[in-house]
Design a protein around this motif. Structure first.
Motif, PDB file in Angstrom:
ATOM      1  N   ASP B 180      40.786  35.386  24.429  1.00 53.09           N
ATOM      2  CA  ASP B 180      39.513  36.078  24.583  1.00 53.09           C
ATOM      3  C   ASP B 180      38.860  35.891  25.944  1.00 53.09           C
ATOM      4  O   ASP B 180      38.101  36.748  26.393  1.00 53.09           O
ATOM      5  N   SER B 181      39.140  34.758  26.590  1.00 51.64           N
ATOM      6  CA  SER B 181      38.498  34.515  27.889  1.00 51.64           C
ATOM      7  C   SER B 181      39.461  34.781  29.035  1.00 51.64           C
ATOM      8  O   SER B 181      39.210  35.618  29.899  1.00 51.64           O
ATOM      9  N   LEU B 182      40.589  34.052  29.034  1.00 55.49           N
ATOM     10  CA  LEU B 182      41.545  34.164  30.133  1.00 55.49           C
ATOM     11  C   LEU B 182      42.061  35.596  30.283  1.00 55.49           C
ATOM     12  O   LEU B 182      42.481  36.004  31.373  1.00 55.49           O
ATOM     13  N   VAL B 183      42.043  36.375  29.198  1.00 57.58           N
ATOM     14  CA  VAL B 183      42.552  37.741  29.277  1.00 57.58           C
ATOM     15  C   VAL B 183      41.786  38.551  30.334  1.00 57.58           C
ATOM     16  O   VAL B 183      42.352  39.449  30.975  1.00 57.58           O
ATOM     17  N   HIS B 184      40.518  38.219  30.576  1.00 54.44           N
ATOM     18  CA  HIS B 184      39.786  38.895  31.653  1.00 54.44           C
ATOM     19  C   HIS B 184      40.395  38.586  33.020  1.00 54.44           C
ATOM     20  O   HIS B 184      40.489  39.452  33.877  1.00 54.44           O
ATOM     21  N   GLU B 185      40.791  37.330  33.206  1.00 56.84           N
ATOM     22  CA  GLU B 185      41.413  36.968  34.484  1.00 56.84           C
ATOM     23  C   GLU B 185      42.772  37.645  34.617  1.00 56.84           C
ATOM     24  O   GLU B 185      43.201  37.988  35.719  1.00 56.84           O
ATOM     25  N   VAL B 186      43.475  37.815  33.481  1.00 51.73           N
ATOM     26  CA  VAL B 186      44.752  38.538  33.530  1.00 51.73           C
ATOM     27  C   VAL B 186      44.504  39.952  34.078  1.00 51.73           C
ATOM     28  O   VAL B 186      45.196  40.420  34.984  1.00 51.73           O
ATOM     29  N   ASP B 187      43.502  40.622  33.537  1.00 50.70           N
ATOM     30  CA  ASP B 187      43.237  41.976  34.022  1.00 50.70           C
ATOM     31  C   ASP B 187      42.779  41.961  35.479  1.00 50.70           C
ATOM     32  O   ASP B 187      43.168  42.823  36.270  1.00 50.70           O
ATOM     33  N   VAL B 188      41.970  40.971  35.848  1.00 49.74           N
ATOM     34  CA  VAL B 188      41.513  40.866  37.242  1.00 49.74           C
ATOM     35  C   VAL B 188      42.706  40.692  38.177  1.00 49.74           C
ATOM     36  O   VAL B 188      42.779  41.323  39.238  1.00 49.74           O
ATOM     37  N   ALA B 189      43.646  39.835  37.795  1.00 51.18           N
ATOM     38  CA  ALA B 189      44.813  39.595  38.653  1.00 51.18           C
ATOM     39  C   ALA B 189      45.612  40.883  38.828  1.00 51.18           C
ATOM     40  O   ALA B 189      46.031  41.231  39.938  1.00 51.18           O
ATOM     41  N   ARG B 190      45.823  41.619  37.734  1.00 48.33           N
ATOM     42  CA  ARG B 190      46.567  42.886  37.805  1.00 48.33           C
ATOM     43  C   ARG B 190      45.806  43.904  38.655  1.00 48.33           C
ATOM     44  O   ARG B 190      46.385  44.666  39.435  1.00 48.33           O
ATOM     45  N   PHE B 191      44.471  43.929  38.490  1.00 47.93           N
ATOM     46  CA  PHE B 191      43.620  44.886  39.194  1.00 47.93           C
ATOM     47  C   PHE B 191      43.602  44.605  40.697  1.00 47.93           C
ATOM     48  O   PHE B 191      43.720  45.532  41.517  1.00 47.93           O
TER      49      PHE B 191
END
Lengths: 370, 370, 370, 370
Positions: B180-191
């Motif tokens: 729920d939290s780290l998944v935002h960083e996953v998207d940020v890294a891809r973005f």
């Protein structure tokens, strides 16, 4: 109108601000629909209207104001036509958001204070909101909230800085710095102290070489507030750098600053001169710095039209600011401190004298007035 | 629909996010009208609807999705019901903004990628936008613009920090930090890299005493990007302090940071302990920090519904993020680095594989995908 | 020696650091007098000596160390000659400030730990201080004081960033980043946690194009501390920008950062590209950033020579740092996590094992050691 | 004296500053030895001397000044005894570092300017350095370097802020704010503009409730510089918060600030009120803020005694500052602007009139003087 109806808005004046507000109303504001624009330069009005669906253009401001399908009017026309246009809105019982300055001199502003009072007696609410958008800026609004909370004790001083990268040199005169730029600091001082400005002194430093011949730039202005507080102001309209607006409030138990340099991205990189530098960009102009303030101002105005509860700076706020900047222009000429005597609001109306009857959360207005 | 028509929106799920989005759609978004809300807890749905004029409430999400007067759907329901609800939207040819996570596992997310491709073939546009709102945050968007400009050279590293003041201890498990939290960083890294994450390692420091028994908090996660870049991440959900989200990109000729501490008012005052301190407040939660991002996300979605041009994170983005966080949960359990193998998008659709055909200014999407 | 006597200092090695220390001792340090310098390149030694009055130059380090008029020795020679020179100082019962690294491998460092213990038994004080000057930097020292105060609770994580503008490409190898740069972070981690590093993993991102062929730069290193804390480290020696050293400590009730960008003058001005920018300069190298730390380190050493009370990093600190960086070089080669097993200090001496018997204010040393 | 001899220093006055300087000379300054202290309160002098080895104490300042083993004198006595003591130093041909103010009135300061000129004619160098330590502060010195570089164009304005947490209320009078606090800003204005102050106006805001009865605090002072520049000053000696000294210079192509809030450790933590806050501590007093400036000032003075080349603020600087603060006290009483007419330095000496013949790197002095 009902609180769920869409407000049909007409804009008078399609210069930079008018076009900016048209985009805002069409694309970012809930509960409003832009229906008409008017400008003496009808071609320009037509070009703006063409950017949107269902917006008509005309040359005649009074016609737009009177139109049946216009519920409320946003005046982005020059200050010298404001009096007639605001009076026309009041005659039509239509709410009006009037860009600053309210008018060009204290007497005409005072006439609008009286006319808005009469409108209020007639329709049950004041109709005029003046476009001092800084009151809606989250930073200024937050600063007022902090100062009013009493957490820092009584406010003693404000230090304002107001810089523009440049102004057009043609026809530019020193007085315009007082009337068009410093007037924002006048409103800020009244907003944050909740008191009137009772005296102003404008000092003339040796000017920057980037100012036009004979133009005094920067200027340093000192305000004295009714309760004895002092406000220092730097206004510098040819700073070359960018748009910087900063305010520091000094209170009995602490100080608070808004408008510190900030930018969405903060870099540490090699500058063109080969030196490593950290920092960020300065916004180019007020439309960047105050984009959110303008959005919130117009949204609050639209909401107030729907709800019937007025918000934001009043005709009195517009009058008081004009009175102070008029005194400021006299001080600029003489170098001496000039006292300001406002009209007695009691002889005008209870409306103008008690803006604080509006206690809504979303309604930043001057706390106290004589 | 026509670009000047008002989009009639239904919201499924009336928890914190659903209620927040309802306020947003009703009060701050141009071109939309909230018409219906649905939640299994129908009383709660009714309470929310009652705050607005002309909004009906119901218990049945699928009924809301199918309703004739609902043009588009915002899903703020829990992740485990997303698959059915998104499929219902696609079946009805209705645009849907689905809060993250897209679904709870990679397989179901991949089914939605395929379904959205079929919808695109049928109606001419993809219909699913996933609620990774950070892509609309002006700071993250500005950082991507800076990195893509090439001004700082190739991006080498990201350092992410993601802290919450606290999470409810009941039923909280370590895996939820990844999902729920780290998944935002996953998207940020891809973005920001414009590349897929190919491996993840989640490290378990000695936990804070503020975490529930057995919960690993904080966690440190390391991503390896397809091009060899590395991303370090701290996720700390019981920091006690407030909501802090920060990202530093390190490139060949400079670095850039977003999410530095900032607050509208910066004070220098006496702290309760009698020491003078300067600084500002940390936002309490994501709704403060990302208020603007959510507004821009929903405005962009409404605009895209009116214009027919999709924007923002796609079903593929939702799938890829789910695949990485699933691998992250495995790594949390084993302590070992886990490689991620995504499906071959070619075998799915050209839509999923080429989100960059959308080149609109307002459409932050992942730059490159396999 | 008496606490009011002037300490007569000899410097071995007249490279950048040796010359810097000579200036410091001659011009900024109370209670010391530079009397001799030695370097195999005797001409260079003579050039340096000529800058001061009454300083003699020679080629022979051991002769300088043995000289009757040299009370204490500052070793700024290369690491591979440190063992012999430190042993010579110990044999002469002379205090020695030895620049880092103590020696090039763990075994020789451990021999010096034992030799210093024997010296302590003989002369009543340990004689070796290792040049980890960051412990004397007011920012790092302040951070340790804060963490030790318990105000923020137990320390959980450190995030270190260490960037240099560039390194000479000739003969530069990836291992040197671990041995010469990262070793400072090793000491910082031990200093701030007050614990040993028990494992290290060095990751190899796709390198910057500014690095020499085959050199891995930047590197990301992860330390595991004895108590379970985790340390993330970025070391980037060709950042192009300048010298940036930053450390963030994350604790149970708050975080603290030192090394934020700062510069004595903060400007808001037009950049060469015509954009207004605010910010400041990044220091060019470590001599600017750590000027005060070096001054305080050498003043503390001189004071400790006069008072007889040793301060600062010990031979054990030098040994432990060498052991970790040796393991780091192995990890860099393998990509795997490498555990570190230090010698048992009990079998060596009580001195090495209890640096905390020194409780003076001016004596930053590692809090706990096995 | 020879450039390698140790300077034997005597200190007159053992109050806070005298004791601070004694510690400095004994523990942190190269090339000096503290040999004697004198104070009318001989017991206090003895207590201070006892902290060091080989320092004698006495009650008689003139005896200390005349002593054969005192090479140079640091005057930390009250301003009203400075004239006699400086004259005694000059009579003995001894260099003297005199804490500010030079004397209590312009006439006596001017007599010292003349006396120092005579000394210079006799011994070949001026002997008086005045303790405006801010010129040695790296931030102020860096700001002057930047302004002199011409990078930002001509300097137009300065904005100074000068706050103390509190002052003792007993016997405190409003004039002391001008004479003891604002005098530092007078010197800063002269130092940064390289020009004399030609007029001063001191404004009296409604005072803080933390000031003693009848004391005007804060005060706002406006300086006009010889070249037309303007300086705004806030002096606030009961701010409750801490010691804050800030200076912003506004020039034709940019501005620069020194004295921004900074602290060695920057935390993000839970405040006592339960809110997360980021920021740092405000220094408690000038000894923290200007510790480095005092060290550099005294080291530069000691170096100048050894080398024979005077540095730093001259007797003329002391005289000019006294003249401006005297005018400031008159303005405080009248509320009017007061012009300042300095003596003609030509009729005094070429020394006072050309401080810029000293061009050493380490010698910050006012750039231009009439």
């Amino acid at each position: 109108m009902g609180s769920n109806d869409v407000v049909r808005v007409g804009i008078v004046g399609v210069g930079i601000m008018g076009a900016d507000h048209a985009e805002r109303l069409a694309r970012r504001i809930a509960g409003a629909r832009l229906v008409a624009v008017a400008d003496p330069d009808e071609g320009r009005a037509r070009d703006l209207a063409a950017r949107f669906e269902g917006v008509r253009a005309g040359a005649d401001a009074l016609e737009l104001i009177a139109a049946d399908d216009v519920d409320a009017v946003l005046l982005a026309s020059p200050g010298f036509v404001h009096e007639d246009q605001v009076l026309a809105c009041l005659a039509a019982d239509k709410p009006v958001l009037c860009e600053k300055p309210l008018t060009m001199d204290s007497e005409s502003s005072l006439r609008l204070v009286a006319a808005d009072r009469e409108a209020e007696e007639r329709v049950g609410r004041r109709l005029v909101q003046v476009g001092f958008m800084r009151r809606f800026d989250p930073e200024y609004a937050g600063l007022r909230t902090l100062l009013e909370s009493g957490e820092l004790g009584r406010t003693l001083l404000l230090h304002n800085v107001h810089r523009n990268a440049s102004v057009p040199n043609a026809d530019f005169r020193s007085e315009m710095i007082v009337r068009d730029s410093l007037v924002h600091e006048v409103d800020v001082a009244r907003f944050l102290f909740g008191e009137e400005v009772v005296a102003i002194q404008v000092l003339s430093p040796a000017p920057t070489s980037h100012a036009a011949d004979g133009v005094i730039d920067p200027q340093v202005a000192i305000f004295t507030m009714a309760g004895g507080g002092i406000v220092t102001n730097e206004v510098f309209v040819n700073s070359q750098v960018g748009y910087e607006v900063r305010c520091e409030a000094v209170a009995e138990r602490g100080s608070a600053v808004i408008g510190r340099p900030s930018s969405s991205t903060y870099t540490t990189a090699l500058a063109v001169d080969g030196l490593g530098r950290w920092g960020g960009e300065v916004p180019a102009d007020y439309r960047t710095r105050f984009a959110t303030a303008y959005d919130l101002e117009v949204q609050a105005w639209v909401d107030s039209v729907r709800s019937g509860t007025p918000v934001g700076p009043t005709a009195w706020d517009g009058y008081a600011a004009t009175a102070v900047s008029t005194a400021g222009m006299a001080s600029l000429a003489s170098g001496e401190r000039v006292d300001i005597a406002l009209a007695d609001p009691q002889t005008l109306s209870h409306s103008a004298s008690s803006p604080d009857t509006d206690t809504s959360e979303n309604a930043p207005s001057t706390k106290e007035q004589p």
